[in-house]
Design a protein around this motif. Structure first.
Motif, PDB file in Angstrom:
ATOM      1  N   ALA A  11      -5.875  -5.196 -35.817  1.00 34.18           N
ATOM      2  CA  ALA A  11      -6.669  -4.658 -36.941  1.00 34.18           C
ATOM      3  C   ALA A  11      -5.866  -3.625 -37.729  1.00 34.18           C
ATOM      4  O   ALA A  11      -4.808  -3.168 -37.289  1.00 34.18           O
ATOM      5  N   ASP A  12      -6.386  -3.246 -38.868  1.00 29.47           N
ATOM      6  CA  ASP A  12      -5.790  -2.163 -39.634  1.00 29.47           C
ATOM      7  C   ASP A  12      -6.528  -0.871 -39.253  1.00 29.47           C
ATOM      8  O   ASP A  12      -7.738  -0.887 -39.007  1.00 29.47           O
ATOM      9  N   ILE A  13      -5.797   0.226 -39.242  1.00 31.47           N
ATOM     10  CA  ILE A  13      -6.427   1.504 -38.878  1.00 31.47           C
ATOM     11  C   ILE A  13      -7.436   1.925 -39.954  1.00 31.47           C
ATOM     12  O   ILE A  13      -8.268   2.799 -39.734  1.00 31.47           O
ATOM     13  N   GLY A  14      -7.415   1.257 -41.085  1.00 30.61           N
ATOM     14  CA  GLY A  14      -8.421   1.485 -42.120  1.00 30.61           C
ATOM     15  C   GLY A  14      -9.819   1.043 -41.724  1.00 30.61           C
ATOM     16  O   GLY A  14     -10.781   1.342 -42.428  1.00 30.61           O
ATOM     17  N   TRP A  15      -9.956   0.304 -40.642  1.00 32.88           N
ATOM     18  CA  TRP A  15     -11.275  -0.110 -40.159  1.00 32.88           C
ATOM     19  C   TRP A  15     -11.574   0.600 -38.842  1.00 32.88           C
ATOM     20  O   TRP A  15     -10.682   1.107 -38.176  1.00 32.88           O
ATOM     21  N   ILE A  16     -12.826   0.549 -38.422  1.00 36.33           N
ATOM     22  CA  ILE A  16     -13.213   1.247 -37.188  1.00 36.33           C
ATOM     23  C   ILE A  16     -12.449   0.690 -35.981  1.00 36.33           C
ATOM     24  O   ILE A  16     -12.103   1.429 -35.058  1.00 36.33           O
ATOM     25  N   THR A  17     -12.181  -0.615 -35.987  1.00 38.66           N
ATOM     26  CA  THR A  17     -11.468  -1.195 -34.844  1.00 38.66           C
ATOM     27  C   THR A  17     -10.141  -0.479 -34.615  1.00 38.66           C
ATOM     28  O   THR A  17      -9.758  -0.190 -33.485  1.00 38.66           O
ATOM     29  N   GLY A  18      -9.456  -0.193 -35.709  1.00 38.79           N
ATOM     30  CA  GLY A  18      -8.180   0.506 -35.601  1.00 38.79           C
ATOM     31  C   GLY A  18      -8.345   1.941 -35.135  1.00 38.79           C
ATOM     32  O   GLY A  18      -7.549   2.445 -34.337  1.00 38.79           O
ATOM     33  N   HIS A  19      -9.370   2.628 -35.629  1.00 42.68           N
ATOM     34  CA  HIS A  19      -9.609   4.008 -35.178  1.00 42.68           C
ATOM     35  C   HIS A  19      -9.821   4.031 -33.661  1.00 42.68           C
ATOM     36  O   HIS A  19      -9.185   4.782 -32.939  1.00 42.68           O
ATOM     37  N   SER A  20     -10.769   3.195 -33.213  1.00 39.79           N
ATOM     38  CA  SER A  20     -11.215   3.299 -31.824  1.00 39.79           C
ATOM     39  C   SER A  20     -10.288   2.592 -30.852  1.00 39.79           C
ATOM     40  O   SER A  20     -10.112   3.057 -29.727  1.00 39.79           O
ATOM     41  N   TYR A  21      -9.721   1.446 -31.280  1.00 38.86           N
ATOM     42  CA  TYR A  21      -8.983   0.645 -30.304  1.00 38.86           C
ATOM     43  C   TYR A  21      -7.519   0.375 -30.671  1.00 38.86           C
ATOM     44  O   TYR A  21      -6.900  -0.496 -30.087  1.00 38.86           O
ATOM     45  N   ILE A  22      -6.977   1.115 -31.653  1.00 38.42           N
ATOM     46  CA  ILE A  22      -5.509   1.204 -31.756  1.00 38.42           C
ATOM     47  C   ILE A  22      -5.127   2.630 -31.388  1.00 38.42           C
ATOM     48  O   ILE A  22      -4.190   2.859 -30.646  1.00 38.42           O
ATOM     49  N   LEU A  23      -5.916   3.582 -31.909  1.00 35.64           N
ATOM     50  CA  LEU A  23      -5.535   4.975 -31.692  1.00 35.64           C
ATOM     51  C   LEU A  23      -6.312   5.654 -30.566  1.00 35.64           C
ATOM     52  O   LEU A  23      -5.821   5.781 -29.447  1.00 35.64           O
ATOM     53  N   TYR A  24      -7.520   6.103 -30.849  1.00 37.86           N
ATOM     54  CA  TYR A  24      -8.166   7.031 -29.923  1.00 37.86           C
ATOM     55  C   TYR A  24      -8.377   6.476 -28.503  1.00 37.86           C
ATOM     56  O   TYR A  24      -8.034   7.144 -27.529  1.00 37.86           O
ATOM     57  N   GLY A  25      -8.962   5.253 -28.403  1.00 38.49           N
ATOM     58  CA  GLY A  25      -9.250   4.721 -27.060  1.00 38.49           C
ATOM     59  C   GLY A  25      -7.988   4.533 -26.224  1.00 38.49           C
ATOM     60  O   GLY A  25      -7.863   5.073 -25.115  1.00 38.49           O
TER      61      GLY A  25
END
Ligand code: WT7
Length: 633
Positions: free
Chosen positions: A291-305
């Protein structure tokens, strides 16, 4: 993180029972044992769905970046945190250990501070998928600034709307972005957007494509000019559990996007815990979410999680088709990826290209596959399972939303078996239910109802930025005391959930959540257009594509140019992702007697289901339906 790891069915059943019967104890345990807190909470959860007031881990103090980075630097400084695969194949990949990541994030945080950014300020991030995007997000979190990442495919108008809505004062962007064979001048788009914003704006520019850009000396700052002179450590700012961590915009059923606000502690606990269990991350795994970090998937499951779990997470700048359709599989092979998480639309696009692009790559490192964003059709699921997973990788079909912050319904490898096209079981602490239109609970199997959740989970959004009323109305008013997801679903005889799709005016195109209202608003600005209605229709690759029914001011104007003019308008107002595949001119739109457009009928026509239009006799103008059917595309 070694507590409450769910690794068999008995274990899940026990934990699920506890998580729903005694959520306070359950989450208290998870939160106490797996994170670093500067100060513990005074209560685990306080909530009132009628007022949409939800608080988790109240009065605790923490910094999410300390949990995502610093603690791993102490234990395992040389472990790779982020792998970066550039768009261009001739460019060398990069990697950052946890200790290097700390330095990069601290430096970026110090740059933000030098530009006057402090706790609570909003920072808009409009960047391609480059490491500086990750650094910027985490740098905001480090100093308590609220990040609002805007996907770098959105138009200047969409960007301006988002900057203005949350009153952000700094936009972080790059000169340009690489996407496949093309480059896009992002700075130009930001310049355009800022024409519509107040004069408090600053811009921080990352050097990526080296293209020519305009620099406004009073407003624009080059990252390279500042970063060399800042210190490489920055203290994490202590945040309250409920301090906003970020805003992320998602479309709604009116023209204005909704700035979903996520808080700090609950979001951290839930994204981290779901990541650990659903992707069964093990010490030496390389995890990749496309995903792109521009979407929630990227926030939660590329970075924070992943970072909170000390994982190695891969960021890919490019697209699946460049330089050819083997790119994803080459990357899996190159980095020996263990978990691969993507969207059904990508799977369908890749499946269409045939297995030749897959076959020369060694995919044996893969252990777990995932999908997200829309219902996956059986054909795509089977292709993914057979050709990518070689029929031995469990597929987690993860159902969730921007609003939910983390995954709510999914299988768990080795614990909850997958089932093609089913998201399967609620995650720990999640209490779904299906309601009929009267708000009565549907207990029967295989009957579609509206999917609601009856108890809060730690990462549920807390409000819509600047509009709490709208938050209440959109999510907590349809059914009293319940969170309404906007999705339809049914349950099989084993309690597996299958999501059937949106039941409101949101259409998911290639995994992007698009509201019909903003598209119609954009179109209606055309001087020759009287009215429009947008509906979705099934599309092989995109899942759904957009079909516009348009009435003109004076039918004599019916010309072929209208479609391209409409799509230009949409690209300008929203972005190319919202372009229409089909445009039909019509003398009128079917309406109820109160004047509401009957999109239900248009949806059927667009899907060529002419025999199931239902009762049209109550329409104000039933005669228009025949005309629309006869001219349908
Ligand atoms: C909507 C939320 C969650 C991150 C990406 C999308 C649909 C999402 C699934 C799935 C069926 C799904 C729903 C949901 N959706 N995942 N596994 N199966 N539908 O986030 O843009 O907020 O969209 O995406 O309709 O409501 P989003």
């Amino acid at each position: 993180m070694n507590n409450y790891i769910i690794n068999n069915k008995a274990n899940y059943d026990l934990a699920y029972a506890e998580s729903t019967e005694n959520p306070v104890k359950f989450w208290d345990d998870i939160a106490s044992k797996n994170f670093v807190w500067e100060k513990k909470w005074s209560s685990v959860v306080n909530w009132n769905f009628d007022k949409a007031k939800i608080k988790w881990f109240e009065n605790s103090k923490l910094n999410i970046t300390f949990n995502c980075i610093d603690r791993h630097v102490k234990e395992n400084p040389d472990k790779i945190a982020i792998l970066f695969e550039p768009n261009n194949v001739n460019e060398k990949e990069k990697s950052y250990t946890y200790s290097e990541l700390l330095t990069e994030v601290c430096k970026m945080a110090n740059v933000l501070k030098s530009l006057g950014i402090k706790k609570g300020d909003r920072v808009c991030i409009y960047l391609p998928m480059i490491p500086e995007l990750a650094f910027s997000v985490l740098a905001c979190a480090r100093i308590g600034a609220i990040h609002s990442v805007v996907f770098a495919g959105f138009s200047s108008e969409a960007l301006a709307t988002r900057i203005n809505d949350c009153d952000s004062t700094l936009t972080i962007t790059s000169d340009g972005s690489f996407r496949g064979p093309k480059t896009l001048n992002l700075k130009c788009i930001v310049d355009d957007a800022l024409l519509k914003c107040n004069d408090k704006q600053k811009v921080l520019v990352v050097n990526r494509t080296q293209e020519e850009i305009n620099i406004d000396k009073n407003r624009d700052f080059l990252l390279d000019d500042i970063i060399s002179s800042v210190e490489d450590y920055c203290n994490p700012v202590l945040m309250d559990a409920e301090d906003p961590l970020f805003i992320l915009y998602t479309s709604g059923s009116t023209g204005k996007p909704k700035g979903m606000v996520h808080s700090t502690a609950g979001y951290m606990v839930y994204t981290s815990y779901t990541f650990k269990n659903i992707f069964q991350y093990k010490e030496n795994d390389v995890y990749w979410c496309t995903a792109d970090i521009g979407w929630i998937t990227g926030h939660s499951y590329i970075l924070y999680g992943p970072l909170c779990n000390g994982a190695t997470t891969l960021m890919f700048e490019g697209v699946p088709s460049y330089p050819d359709y083997s790119r994803f599989w080459k990357i899996v092979d190159k980095y020996k990826v263990s978990q691969f998480y993507t969207a059904p639309t990508a799977i369908r696009a890749l499946a269409k290209q045939g297995v030749n692009f897959v076959k020369d790559n060694d995919l044996s490192s893969l252990r777990i596959l995932g999908t997200v964003g829309e219902p996956i059709n059986e054909e795509a699921w089977n292709w993914y399972n057979e050709n990518i997973g070689k029929s031995k990788c469990p597929i987690v079909d993860t159902w969730w939303q921007t609003e939910t912050g983390g995954i709510l319904i999914s299988s768990i490898p080795g614990v909850i078996p997958d089932k093609a096209t089913f998201a399967t079981k609620p995650f720990l602490g999640i209490q779904p239910l299906l309601l009929d239109d009267n708000g009565d609970e549907i207990k029967e199997n295989n009957k579609v109802g509206k999917l609601c959740i009856k108890f809060p989970w730690p990462s549920i959004a807390r409000t819509i930025w600047g509009n709490h009323e709208r938050y209440i109305n959109t999510y907590f008013s349809a059914f009293k005391g319940k969170y309404f997801t906007g999705d339809g679903a049914f349950r099989d005889e084993n309690g597996n959930y299958r999501i059937t799709g949106r039941v409101d005016d949101v259409i998911i195109v290639s995994g992007h959540n698009l509201g019909t209202a903003p598209i119609e608003d954009a179109i209606n600005e055309h001087e020759n257009i009287a009215e429009s209605a947008i509906v979705g229709f099934p599309h092989d690759i995109k899942g759904n594509a957009l079909y516009g029914f348009i009435t003109l001011k004076g039918m004599s104007l019916g010309n072929k140019k209208i479609k391209s003019e409409i799509n230009e308008l949409i690209s300008k107002k929203i972005g190319p992702i919202a372009k229409l595949d089909k445009v039909q001119l019509t003398s009128g739109l079917p309406k109820t007697r109160s004047g509401k457009i009957m999109r239900r009928i248009l949806r059927k026509i667009a899907s060529k289901e002419f025999n199931s239009l239902g009762d049209i006799s109550t329409l104000l103008n039933p005669e228009v339906v025949d005309e629309i059917i006869n001219n349908s595309l």
